[in-house]
Design a protein around this motif. Structure first.
Motif, PDB file in Angstrom:
ATOM      1  N   VAL A   1       0.822  -1.214   0.000  1.00 18.42           N
ATOM      2  CA  VAL A   1       0.000   0.000   0.000  1.00 18.42           C
ATOM      3  C   VAL A   1       0.859   1.268   0.000  1.00 18.42           C
ATOM      4  O   VAL A   1       0.663   2.182  -0.806  1.00 18.42           O
ATOM      5  CB  VAL A   1      -0.941  -0.042   1.232  1.00 18.42           C
ATOM      6  N   GLU A   2       1.825   1.282   0.894  1.00 17.17           N
ATOM      7  CA  GLU A   2       2.689   2.455   1.033  1.00 17.17           C
ATOM      8  C   GLU A   2       3.480   2.724  -0.261  1.00 17.17           C
ATOM      9  O   GLU A   2       3.583   3.867  -0.720  1.00 17.17           O
ATOM     10  CB  GLU A   2       3.652   2.183   2.189  1.00 17.17           C
ATOM     11  N   GLU A   3       3.974   1.640  -0.886  1.00 22.25           N
ATOM     12  CA  GLU A   3       4.742   1.797  -2.131  1.00 22.25           C
ATOM     13  C   GLU A   3       3.849   2.297  -3.269  1.00 22.25           C
ATOM     14  O   GLU A   3       4.279   3.098  -4.098  1.00 22.25           O
ATOM     15  CB  GLU A   3       5.391   0.457  -2.523  1.00 22.25           C
ATOM     16  N   ASN A   4       2.618   1.792  -3.308  1.00 24.32           N
ATOM     17  CA  ASN A   4       1.682   2.260  -4.331  1.00 24.32           C
ATOM     18  C   ASN A   4       1.427   3.754  -4.192  1.00 24.32           C
ATOM     19  O   ASN A   4       1.421   4.482  -5.184  1.00 24.32           O
ATOM     20  CB  ASN A   4       0.356   1.494  -4.244  1.00 24.32           C
ATOM     21  N   VAL A   5       1.213   4.194  -2.962  1.00 26.94           N
ATOM     22  CA  VAL A   5       0.913   5.619  -2.729  1.00 26.94           C
ATOM     23  C   VAL A   5       2.113   6.489  -3.083  1.00 26.94           C
ATOM     24  O   VAL A   5       1.969   7.601  -3.598  1.00 26.94           O
ATOM     25  CB  VAL A   5       0.482   5.833  -1.263  1.00 26.94           C
ATOM     26  N   ALA A   6       3.310   5.944  -2.836  1.00 29.52           N
ATOM     27  CA  ALA A   6       4.532   6.734  -3.042  1.00 29.52           C
ATOM     28  C   ALA A   6       4.954   6.808  -4.515  1.00 29.52           C
ATOM     29  O   ALA A   6       5.838   7.589  -4.866  1.00 29.52           O
ATOM     30  CB  ALA A   6       5.668   6.142  -2.211  1.00 29.52           C
ATOM     31  N   LEU A   7       4.290   6.023  -5.362  1.00 33.12           N
ATOM     32  CA  LEU A   7       4.723   5.907  -6.756  1.00 33.12           C
ATOM     33  C   LEU A   7       4.868   7.236  -7.511  1.00 33.12           C
ATOM     34  O   LEU A   7       5.897   7.471  -8.157  1.00 33.12           O
ATOM     35  CB  LEU A   7       3.763   4.978  -7.504  1.00 33.12           C
ATOM     36  N   PRO A   8       3.868   8.137  -7.431  1.00 34.09           N
ATOM     37  CA  PRO A   8       4.023   9.423  -8.156  1.00 34.09           C
ATOM     38  C   PRO A   8       5.238  10.211  -7.663  1.00 34.09           C
ATOM     39  O   PRO A   8       5.844  10.959  -8.432  1.00 34.09           O
ATOM     40  CB  PRO A   8       2.733  10.186  -7.830  1.00 34.09           C
ATOM     41  N   LEU A   9       5.595  10.015  -6.406  1.00 38.26           N
ATOM     42  CA  LEU A   9       6.746  10.739  -5.847  1.00 38.26           C
ATOM     43  C   LEU A   9       8.047  10.140  -6.350  1.00 38.26           C
ATOM     44  O   LEU A   9       9.035  10.842  -6.583  1.00 38.26           O
ATOM     45  CB  LEU A   9       6.694  10.686  -4.320  1.00 38.26           C
ATOM     46  N   LEU A  10       8.029   8.815  -6.528  1.00 44.52           N
ATOM     47  CA  LEU A  10       9.196   8.132  -7.091  1.00 44.52           C
ATOM     48  C   LEU A  10       9.459   8.685  -8.494  1.00 44.52           C
ATOM     49  O   LEU A  10      10.587   9.039  -8.836  1.00 44.52           O
ATOM     50  CB  LEU A  10       8.908   6.623  -7.152  1.00 44.52           C
ATOM     51  N   TYR A  11       8.381   8.794  -9.297  1.00 44.22           N
ATOM     52  CA  TYR A  11       8.514   9.336 -10.654  1.00 44.22           C
ATOM     53  C   TYR A  11       8.987  10.776 -10.625  1.00 44.22           C
ATOM     54  O   TYR A  11       9.676  11.234 -11.540  1.00 44.22           O
ATOM     55  CB  TYR A  11       7.180   9.258 -11.413  1.00 44.22           C
ATOM     56  N   ALA A  12       8.616  11.501  -9.572  1.00 45.17           N
ATOM     57  CA  ALA A  12       8.992  12.920  -9.476  1.00 45.17           C
ATOM     58  C   ALA A  12      10.398  13.095  -8.913  1.00 45.17           C
ATOM     59  O   ALA A  12      10.881  14.215  -8.762  1.00 45.17           O
ATOM     60  CB  ALA A  12       7.981  13.671  -8.622  1.00 45.17           C
ATOM     61  N   GLY A  13      11.054  11.972  -8.573  1.00 45.28           N
ATOM     62  CA  GLY A  13      12.434  12.036  -8.117  1.00 45.28           C
ATOM     63  C   GLY A  13      12.599  12.370  -6.631  1.00 45.28           C
ATOM     64  O   GLY A  13      13.678  12.751  -6.180  1.00 45.28           O
ATOM     65  N   VAL A  14      11.537  12.183  -5.861  1.00 42.32           N
ATOM     66  CA  VAL A  14      11.601  12.462  -4.417  1.00 42.32           C
ATOM     67  C   VAL A  14      12.330  11.318  -3.705  1.00 42.32           C
ATOM     68  O   VAL A  14      12.140  10.143  -4.043  1.00 42.32           O
ATOM     69  CB  VAL A  14      10.161  12.615  -3.864  1.00 42.32           C
ATOM     70  N   GLY A  15      13.154  11.649  -2.747  1.00 40.04           N
ATOM     71  CA  GLY A  15      13.945  10.647  -2.017  1.00 40.04           C
ATOM     72  C   GLY A  15      13.100   9.743  -1.137  1.00 40.04           C
ATOM     73  O   GLY A  15      11.950  10.048  -0.822  1.00 40.04           O
ATOM     74  N   ARG A  16      13.709   8.609  -0.741  1.00 34.80           N
ATOM     75  CA  ARG A  16      12.976   7.540  -0.074  1.00 34.80           C
ATOM     76  C   ARG A  16      12.315   7.968   1.245  1.00 34.80           C
ATOM     77  O   ARG A  16      11.150   7.667   1.489  1.00 34.80           O
ATOM     78  CB  ARG A  16      13.950   6.376   0.182  1.00 34.80           C
ATOM     79  N   ALA A  17      13.048   8.656   2.084  1.00 38.98           N
ATOM     80  CA  ALA A  17      12.514   9.040   3.396  1.00 38.98           C
ATOM     81  C   ALA A  17      11.304   9.962   3.244  1.00 38.98           C
ATOM     82  O   ALA A  17      10.275   9.774   3.900  1.00 38.98           O
ATOM     83  CB  ALA A  17      13.605   9.722   4.223  1.00 38.98           C
ATOM     84  N   GLU A  18      11.458  10.918   2.336  1.00 40.16           N
ATOM     85  CA  GLU A  18      10.365  11.859   2.087  1.00 40.16           C
ATOM     86  C   GLU A  18       9.153  11.123   1.490  1.00 40.16           C
ATOM     87  O   GLU A  18       8.006  11.391   1.863  1.00 40.16           O
ATOM     88  CB  GLU A  18      10.876  12.954   1.127  1.00 40.16           C
ATOM     89  N   ARG A  19       9.426  10.175   0.600  1.00 39.39           N
ATOM     90  CA  ARG A  19       8.336   9.396   0.001  1.00 39.39           C
ATOM     91  C   ARG A  19       7.538   8.664   1.077  1.00 39.39           C
ATOM     92  O   ARG A  19       6.317   8.677   1.078  1.00 39.39           O
ATOM     93  CB  ARG A  19       8.894   8.351  -0.983  1.00 39.39           C
TER      94      ARG A  19
END
Ligand SMILES: Nc1ncnc2c1ncn2[C@@H]1O[C@H](COP(=O)(O)OP(=O)(O)OP(=O)(O)O)[C@@H](O)[C@H]1O
Ligand SMILES: [Mg+2]
Length: 239
Positions: A105-123
């Protein structure tokens, strides 16, 4: 004065097929949606609702006419600029949830941030905040198939919220949900609109779902057949 968040000017869409043939789907739509509005779109199957949503989401382009997003004519933007505008302004929610089954669930929600280049902790921090907001803070490590339909749609909404969009486009978000769960999802959308100022455009076949919006645009055969307060447009539809 600020421009409308969305403006369609003589918007036309034809789908090309065969040899030089074209299927006309949208016949010159004109409307504007201001920031902070909650708009439902209704109309018969095949009337062009999803076609319109794809254009509003910059996933497709009009054949003629103009689509202005936040005052910018999208026709003047290159592919990269368009993608950037989409990432900054838009979130999407679909009927079928469209979650990645192998991600939690958490990884799914963080996906747009991953694409936007946001770092892991912030994601992780943002995903946790968004899941809290949709009432799923206790499901972060679950896989989508371990959740109910309503919970999966909440995850999809949290994902749509992750990049702090101004506008959420939802194409039949309650289409796969029972009445009770639909009401819960609509209450969440209403809260996001009223208390977070999020602009919402939502396609539905259900009058009871549309009633959560303030304004209803009724589309028939690719034309606007009604546009106004939900009860007025529903009344005119029934008459
Ligand atoms: N990619 C495409 N290529 C060709 N024709 C398409 C394409 N997408 C949609 N159409 C056609 O355009 C018309 C409008 O389709 P659209 O999906 O926008 O309808 P809709 O109002 O969303 O319907 P529903 O309520 O069933 O979802 C239909 O006749 C459909 O067959
Ligand atoms: Mg559709």
């Amino acid at each position: 004065m600020a421009p409308p968040l969305i403006q369609a000017v003589d918007l036309v869409k034809h789908y090309a097929f065969g040899e030089g043939e074209a299927l006309p789907v949208l016949h010159g739509l004109n409307f504007a949606i201001a920031a902070g509005e909650f708009v439902a779109i209704m109309g018969p199957s095949g009337s062009g609702k999803s076609t319109l949503m794809n254009i509003l989401g910059c996933l497709d382009v009009p054949t003629a006419g103009h689509y202005l997003l936040n005052g910018t004519d999208t026709a003047e933007l290159g592919v990269d600029e368009l993608a950037e505008l989409r990432n900054q302004l838009l979130g999407f929610v679909f009927q079928g949830f469209n979650l990645l089954p192998r991600k939690n669930v958490e990884e799914n929600v963080a996906l747009p941030l991953l694409y936007a280049g946001v770092g892991r902790a912030e994601r992780q921090a943002v995903a946790a905040r968004m899941l809290e907001r949709v009432g799923l803070a206790n499901r972060t490590k679950h896989r989508p198939n371990q959740l109910s339909g309503g919970q999966q749609q909440r995850v999809a909404i949290a994902r749509a919220l992750a990049n702090s969009p101004k506008l959420i486009l939802a194409d039949e978000p309650t289409g796969n949900l029972d009445t009770h769960t639909s009401e819960e999802i609509m209450a969440l959308f209403e809260d996001l609109n009223r208390n977070q100022g999020l602009t919402l455009v939502l396609v539905t076949h259900e009058p009871d779902v549309a009633r959560h919006a303030q304004r209803l645009i009724h589309i028939v055969d690719g034309r606007i057949a009604g546009d106004g307060p939900v009860d007025e447009v529903l009344g005119a539809q029934a008459a």
